[in-house]
Design an enzyme around this catalytic site. Structure first.
Site, mmCIF file in Angstrom:
data_model
loop_
_atom_site.group_PDB
_atom_site.id
_atom_site.type_symbol
_atom_site.label_atom_id
_atom_site.label_comp_id
_atom_site.label_asym_id
_atom_site.label_seq_id
_atom_site.Cartn_x
_atom_site.Cartn_y
_atom_site.Cartn_z
ATOM 1 N N CYS A 377 1.121 -1.141 0.184
ATOM 2 C CA CYS A 377 0.287 0.235 0.070
ATOM 3 C C CYS A 377 0.862 1.245 0.195
ATOM 4 C CB CYS A 377 -1.080 -0.115 1.099
ATOM 5 S SG CYS A 377 -1.813 1.584 1.699
ATOM 6 N N CYS A 380 -0.590 4.222 2.112
ATOM 7 C CA CYS A 380 -0.149 4.091 4.023
ATOM 8 C C CYS A 380 0.895 4.226 3.923
ATOM 9 C CB CYS A 380 -0.836 2.582 4.194
ATOM 10 S SG CYS A 380 -2.126 1.760 3.812
ATOM 11 N N ASP A 381 1.713 3.726 3.543
ATOM 12 C CA ASP A 381 3.494 3.797 3.817
ATOM 13 C C ASP A 381 4.614 4.041 2.948
ATOM 14 O OD1 ASP A 381 2.140 1.480 5.166
ATOM 15 O OD2 ASP A 381 2.401 -0.525 4.283
#
Ligand code: NAP
Length: 562
Positions: A377, A380-381
């Site tokens: 992801c 997200c990261d």
């Protein structure tokens, strides 16, 4: 001044932006009014202590101060006191980092290190209302698990402002800390504001939860699973309620809260059916993880998570949604009986819109270093890898979109693709070439190495037959999806040779009363096609429930009497 022909559709194209900003303004005002009344109803004041440096360079301190000032404009129920980081109060509460917020510290042990920005704004509102109403809103099952905890639990939860999964996990942790303030403490750590702390815990994927310094969860969990992990002090993968769950009888249970499931909910309810949507994770499915969507008609460019919020808000006008609730069993006993982690549904029809999950490379190091540099992801990261070197594996739309996203946020990304041509659409491919992102063609990743987090990858070039190692901090993987068909198989639904749900043109499976929609059916896997499949399936279900096709005789046309 407003244009007097704003309502004239013939001028709509000229005023697209006006209309959009007017509706955005209306949405904003609606949200603000909702917040105001939410805070106004709080029976208790929430004292909040902020410790933030006055250093101009400390952007997080400034942001925290600004957010709290904005909240105070909505309500007098939240009082904010700012204290010196080097002062007595800071010493008393052991505060060392800027910014730090303490919530009603005489009662609760909840500290937030960082500024509540982006996705974390939702978490802040939940935290304040939980304390203002003095209620943890825990489910009965969660309360029972929490009651079993008899010794201290110090939770450390790593989050980031760009992670759509984080608020779900943060709310779980808040519920525990508010529900059991004598034994449970919580520290929410924003990894961007606290990179050293994140590095100390090797928290490279968020949300990541520790309790008493033991890793108890990677990713967001359903509430009961979180409580169970907290109790056992190790990650738990399933939860079976000990007592009989509440029962809901309905016409249609939609399993999956992505674009297919949400659209189906809207269509089914508008047809007059009683429908519910059950989703085991956060709502939105893959859509929530897509950095930017540029091909959803009507929205030139929109963040995946924003599109989720728009769809969920729309769906909630019509249908009950149960997020963070996992279907654990499905049986046919006349009606279908669906047991979730929280309750039981009895329903005439079931729509499987379960989507698909990330495919894994299946190479050494991948699982072990997942959340420690290996990520599926980039939304997200990605921010954690700003200024660092990563590879993005894959050659499809997802890999190319994510590589472009990583580059745009300042990550040093190289695309690694196993062939010499991309599968991605032309438009994306052109953007990729124009971006000057380096591409390693004909290259497979053989192994991911690193002790505590990713340090290097071993790459195999198919053409030159050379093997080399490349030092990297992160490995992003976007190599397609595997359909989530466990439930379908359990109830006897036939699959295609590729492993997707086998259905007819009307989304009917081989099991009467069970339907499918979205990525679990295979096909194009676009947000817009999933939404279309959800709408189509809901209309079929409506027609079938009125006039079940499995009970229909050979319809013979009625002869007109002459
Ligand atoms: P995809 O289109 O199936 O592409 C997967 C890519 O990963 C391919 O390039 C494939 O290589 C490679 N791959 C597969 N298994 C691999 C392995 N074991 N090792 C190394 N490489 C491997 O998957 P996707 O890009 O995730 O997209 C999934 C679906 O979502 C597609 O239908 C896509 O169109 C859609 N999507 C749409 C958008 C959009 O329209 N905005 C955005 C994202 C995704 P080969 O090419 O050699 O097979």
């Amino acid at each position: 001044m407003a244009h007097n022909h704003d309502h004239d559709p013939s001028h709509a194209h000229e005023h697209g932006h006006d209309t959009q900003s007017a509706s955005e303004q209306a949405m904003l005002e609606q949200a603000q009014a909702k917040l105001r009344s939410l805070f106004a109803g709080m029976p208790h004041e929430v004292p909040l202590y902020l410790f933030a440096s006055r250093d101009r360079e400390d952007v997080f301190a400034k942001a925290a101060r600004d957010v709290l000032a904005a909240i105070q404009k909505f309500t007098s129920k939240i009082t904010v006191e700012e204290h010196d980081l080097l002062g007595e109060i800071a010493k008393k509460w052991n505060v060392e980092h800027s910014p730090t917020m303490l919530f009603d510290p005489d009662i609760y042990h909840i500290r937030w290190q960082g500024a509540p920005l982006g996705e974390e704004g939702r978490t802040l509102v939940e935290a304040l209302t939980m304390m203002g109403y003095k209620t943890s809103r825990l489910s009965r099952e969660s309360q029972e698990i929490l009651a079993k905890i008899q010794s201290k639990r110090d939770i450390k939860l790593f989050v980031s402002s760009t992670c759509p999964y984080c608020p779900q996990q943060a709310v779980n942790a808040l519920k525990a800390a508010v529900g059991k303030p004598d034994l449970v403490s919580l520290e929410i750590v924003d990894i961007q504001a606290n990179p050293e702390l994140a590095a100390k815990y090797a928290a490279k994927g968020v949300p990541m939860t520790f309790a008493n310094d033991k890793l108890i969860a990677q990713g967001a969990q359903p509430e009961e699973l979180f409580m169970l992990s907290l109790e056992k002090l190790e990650p738990q993968t399933y939860f079976i309620p000990e007592t009989e769950a509440t029962e809901i009888t309905t016409d249609l249970v939609i399993v999956g809260g992505g674009p297919a499931g949400l659209t189906a909910g809207i269509y089914a309810s508008r047809s007059g059916l009683q429908a519910v949507v059950v989703e085991r994770n956060a709502l939105g499915g893959q859509m929530a993880l897509t950095p930017v969507v540029e091909n959803y008609p009507g929205l030139t460019q929109v963040g995946g998570k924003t599109l989720v919020d728009i769809m969920v808000q729309h769906a909630l006008e019509y249908v009950r949604i149960f997020p963070g609730e996992e279907v654990v069993d499905i049986q046919q006993q006349g009606l279908f009986v669906i047991q979730t982690s929280r309750r039981r549904f009895k329903t005439k029809a079931v729509l499987l819109a379960t989507g698909a999950s990330h495919k894994k490379l299946g190479i050494p190091g991948e699982s072990r270093l997942s959340g420690r540099g290996v990520s599926y992801c980039s939304t997200c990261d990605g921010p954690l890898f700003k200024g660092k070197k990563v590879i993005q594996v894959g050659g499809g739309n997802s890999a190319v979109t994510e590589a472009l996203h990583l580059k745009s946020i300042g990550v040093d990304v190289t695309l690694v693709h196993r062939r010499d041509t991309l599968r991605a659409q032309d438009y994306l491919a052109k953007n990729l070439f124009a971006s000057e992102i380096p591409i390693l063609w004909d290259t497979r990743v053989k192994e991911i190495r690193g002790e505590k987090s990713v340090e290097e990858v071993v790459l195999d070039n198919k053409k030159s037959q050379m093997t080399e190692t490349l030092s990297v901090n992160g490995v992003f993987i976007a190599i397609g999806y595997e359909p989530a068909v466990e439930l379908a198989v359990k109830i006897g639904v036939a699959l295609t040779p590729d492993g997707y749900i086998n259905k007819d043109d009307y989304h009917r499976t081989n099991v009467p009363g069970i339907y499918s929609a979205g990525d679990v059916e295979g096909g194009y896997k676009q947000i817009v096609t999933a939404a279309g499949q959800g709408a189509g399936a809901a209309m079929t279900i409506f027609e079938d429930l009125i006039n079940p096709y499995w009970k229909r005789q050979n319809d013979t046309p009625v002869e007109k009497s002459s």
